[in-house]
Design a protein around this motif. Structure first.
Motif, mmCIF file in Angstrom:
data_model
loop_
_atom_site.group_PDB
_atom_site.id
_atom_site.type_symbol
_atom_site.label_atom_id
_atom_site.label_comp_id
_atom_site.label_asym_id
_atom_site.label_seq_id
_atom_site.Cartn_x
_atom_site.Cartn_y
_atom_site.Cartn_z
ATOM 1 N N TRP A 182 0.841 -1.195 0.000
ATOM 2 C CA TRP A 182 0.000 0.000 0.000
ATOM 3 C C TRP A 182 0.876 1.244 0.000
ATOM 4 C CZ3 TRP A 182 -3.058 -2.034 4.819
ATOM 5 C CH2 TRP A 182 -3.913 -3.071 4.426
ATOM 6 N N LYS A 183 0.485 2.239 -0.734
ATOM 7 C CA LYS A 183 1.225 3.494 -0.798
ATOM 8 C C LYS A 183 0.564 4.538 0.105
ATOM 9 C CE LYS A 183 3.880 1.779 -3.992
ATOM 10 N NZ LYS A 183 5.261 1.347 -3.654
ATOM 11 N N PRO A 185 -1.241 7.620 0.860
ATOM 12 C CA PRO A 185 -2.059 8.492 0.000
ATOM 13 C C PRO A 185 -1.666 9.954 0.159
ATOM 14 C CG PRO A 185 -3.311 7.773 1.917
ATOM 15 C CD PRO A 185 -2.020 7.008 1.944
ATOM 16 N N THR A 186 -1.620 10.651 -0.949
ATOM 17 C CA THR A 186 -1.262 12.070 -0.927
ATOM 18 C C THR A 186 -2.420 12.963 -1.371
ATOM 19 O OG1 THR A 186 -0.352 11.909 -3.165
ATOM 20 C CG2 THR A 186 1.182 11.580 -1.330
ATOM 21 N N SER A 187 -3.572 12.358 -1.632
ATOM 22 C CA SER A 187 -4.774 13.122 -1.992
ATOM 23 C C SER A 187 -5.978 12.436 -1.362
ATOM 24 C CB SER A 187 -4.952 13.191 -3.513
ATOM 25 O OG SER A 187 -5.298 11.914 -4.030
ATOM 26 N N ASP A 189 -8.712 11.518 -2.883
ATOM 27 C CA ASP A 189 -9.136 10.414 -3.751
ATOM 28 C C ASP A 189 -8.293 9.173 -3.506
ATOM 29 O OD1 ASP A 189 -11.128 11.923 -4.869
ATOM 30 O OD2 ASP A 189 -9.990 12.475 -6.666
ATOM 31 N N GLU A 190 -6.995 9.359 -3.324
ATOM 32 C CA GLU A 190 -6.116 8.220 -3.048
ATOM 33 C C GLU A 190 -6.444 7.594 -1.691
ATOM 34 O OE1 GLU A 190 -2.026 9.352 -3.389
ATOM 35 O OE2 GLU A 190 -2.162 9.805 -5.534
ATOM 36 N N THR A 193 -9.578 5.555 -2.236
ATOM 37 C CA THR A 193 -9.225 4.368 -3.022
ATOM 38 C C THR A 193 -8.543 3.324 -2.154
ATOM 39 O OG1 THR A 193 -8.998 5.643 -5.079
ATOM 40 C CG2 THR A 193 -7.855 3.524 -4.971
ATOM 41 N N LEU A 194 -7.625 3.779 -1.288
ATOM 42 C CA LEU A 194 -6.945 2.865 -0.367
ATOM 43 C C LEU A 194 -7.948 2.227 0.587
ATOM 44 C CD1 LEU A 194 -4.433 1.603 0.942
ATOM 45 C CD2 LEU A 194 -4.202 3.701 2.307
ATOM 46 N N THR A 197 -9.824 -0.397 -1.198
ATOM 47 C CA THR A 197 -8.968 -1.552 -1.463
ATOM 48 C C THR A 197 -8.868 -2.440 -0.228
ATOM 49 O OG1 THR A 197 -7.647 -0.355 -3.109
ATOM 50 C CG2 THR A 197 -6.625 -2.287 -2.069
#
Length: 450
Positions: A182-183, A185-187, A189-190, A193-194, A197
């Motif tokens: 997992w990355k 999130p920097t926004s 929306d991210e 999305t995470l 997921t």
């Protein structure tokens, strides 16, 4: 996201005119003894604080236990070099007792007040003294206008910030993120999305939360509202809402609360490792993020000070057991919204020694001295990041010093107490347990003092 203390002054007994006393004060302490410490090399940083030896300054605040010990250490050299004595008292009942003491004629010389609304209350009541020239100059040099405005009433600056906290954080497990690729999130929306997921994976619900806090139950939910309102509607609407020129039940506020609800009231998202949505209301805020350590939760929105709630031995670092990332903006082009809080050093007296202590506490020297002792965040622009060892504290200071950050103080602390620490807390708790957004906000709006 208020025993009695008696203010004592030692009498400077000199036979002669007042002018002689003033002249002598530059090289002698308040009790008539010569203060030679300022001439020592190790006291060079305090040379501008002469003439206060033998004096006592009382301070009353809510900071206690280990934090109190560290605070006292932070001004020990100042006391030793200048000869002034700081008599500090921390109390778990500060918010209520400070008003009792002031109204009863037993005000401390200085108080560390975490609510700008209380600063305004005392200032408008004629109880506070404006900052002296040196303290005001020091505060203006070291703090942004965004911070100083919270202790400014009718054009007069009554206090300078002391400690600060950043509330715009999401706690997570670096190992869990690495194991699942997992990355961060920097926004917004991210972030969503995470969350989707993680929820779709079926192993755990992405978010965990808790808003129970005794008589203050509900405050973490108000922090969610404030943090998202800054992102959903921007700082201008946030300011209008706090000032009540935009009402609580305005569509803009409903939009922000519903966005918060898209996480907090989403049964697919919460309450990981604890229960259903309603369990958020009965889960102590101190325990809300602990499922992260047990591998039962991925995300927990809470302030920088939440680092202290993890068990002793927990490594808080980017490669540790837990860490936190910045709660992403919805529209990064509008800057980096940051919600936070802190204390303001205000004076109920303006004797020279009181003004000297206020000036020192506003200085970069004190901020760095306290930072070196650990577990400290400050918005003081003079703080050297090299002096901030704790990774989450360092991240907090970096955010506060970032020119793109759009900082706003905790909204509930700026509102009338009947709302900010009353109906706002109560109705957000009811909202978590099933009350409709508009109904909850209608009730808060109806409670606003006429």
């Amino acid at each position: 996201m208020l025993m009695a203390s008696t203010t004592q002054r030692r009498i400077y007994a000199l036979v002669g005119v007042a002018a002689l006393a003033l002249t002598a004060a530059a090289c002698k302490g308040g009790d008539g003894t010569t203060n030679d410490n300022l001439s020592k090399p190790e006291c060079a940083a305090f040379k501008d604080y002469s003439g206060i030896a033998g004096k006592k300054v009382t301070i009353y605040a809510s900071i206690r236990d280990t934090e109190e010990d560290l605070l006292k250490q932070s001004w020990k050299d100042f006391e030793n070099c200048t000869g002034v004595k700081i008599d500090y008292e921390g109390s778990g009942e500060f918010e209520t007792q400070v008003k009792v003491r002031v109204d009863g004629g037993r005000a401390p010389d200085i108080a560390f007040v975490p609510q700008p609304g209380v600063v305004e209350y005392f200032a408008k009541g004629g109880k506070l003294k404006p900052l002296g020239d040196k303290a005001k100059t020091t505060a203006t040099q070291n703090y942004s206008a965004d911070w100083l405005k919270y202790a400014t009433v009718d054009g007069k600056v009554y206090g300078a910030p002391l400690g600060s906290n950043v509330k715009s954080f999401v706690w997570y497990s670096p190992k869990m993120f690495k194991d699942n690729n997992w990355k961060i999130p920097t926004s917004w929306d991210e972030l969503i999305t995470l969350s989707n997921t993680i929820a779709a994976g079926g192993k755990l619900k992405p978010w965990c939360a808790g808003i129970e806090s005794g008589v203050a139950t509900g405050w973490p939910a108000t922090d969610w509202t404030e943090d998202i309102l800054l992102r959903d509607q921007g700082p201008q609407v946030y300011d209008q809402w706090v000032a009540h020129t935009v009402p609580f039940n305005d569509p803009k506020i409903i939009s922000a609360v519903d966005r918060a609800g898209s996480i907090l009231k989403n049964p697919a998202y919460v309450n990981a490792g604890i229960g259903d949505v309603k369990s958020i209301a009965t889960t102590a805020f101190q325990e809300g993020g602990l499922p992260i350590l047990a591998g039962k939760c991925a995300l927990h929105r809470q302030a920088s000070f939440y680092a202290n709630q993890f068990p002793k031995g927990t490594k808080v670092a980017e490669d540790g057991d837990v860490f936190a990332f910045y709660f992403p903006a919805i529209d990064a082009a509008k800057g980096k919204p940051v919600l936070g809080g802190g204390e303001f050093v205000v004076g109920f007296a303006d004797r020279p020694e009181v003004q000297a202590v206020q000036a020192y506490l506003a200085s970069a020297h004190h901020a760095n001295t306290r930072a070196k002792l650990g577990n400290w965040v400050s918005a003081n622009k003079g703080v050297d990041l090299a002096n901030v060892a704790n990774p989450i504290d360092k991240k907090s200071v970096q955010i506060l010093q970032d020119s793109s950050s759009v900082f706003r103080f905790d909204g509930s602390d700026l509102m009338p107490a009947a709302v900010g620490s009353g109906t706002f807390w109560k109705e957000m708790t009811a909202w978590i347990t099933g009350k409709d957004t508009k109904a909850a906000l209608d009730a808060i709006e109806a409670s606003w003092p006429k």
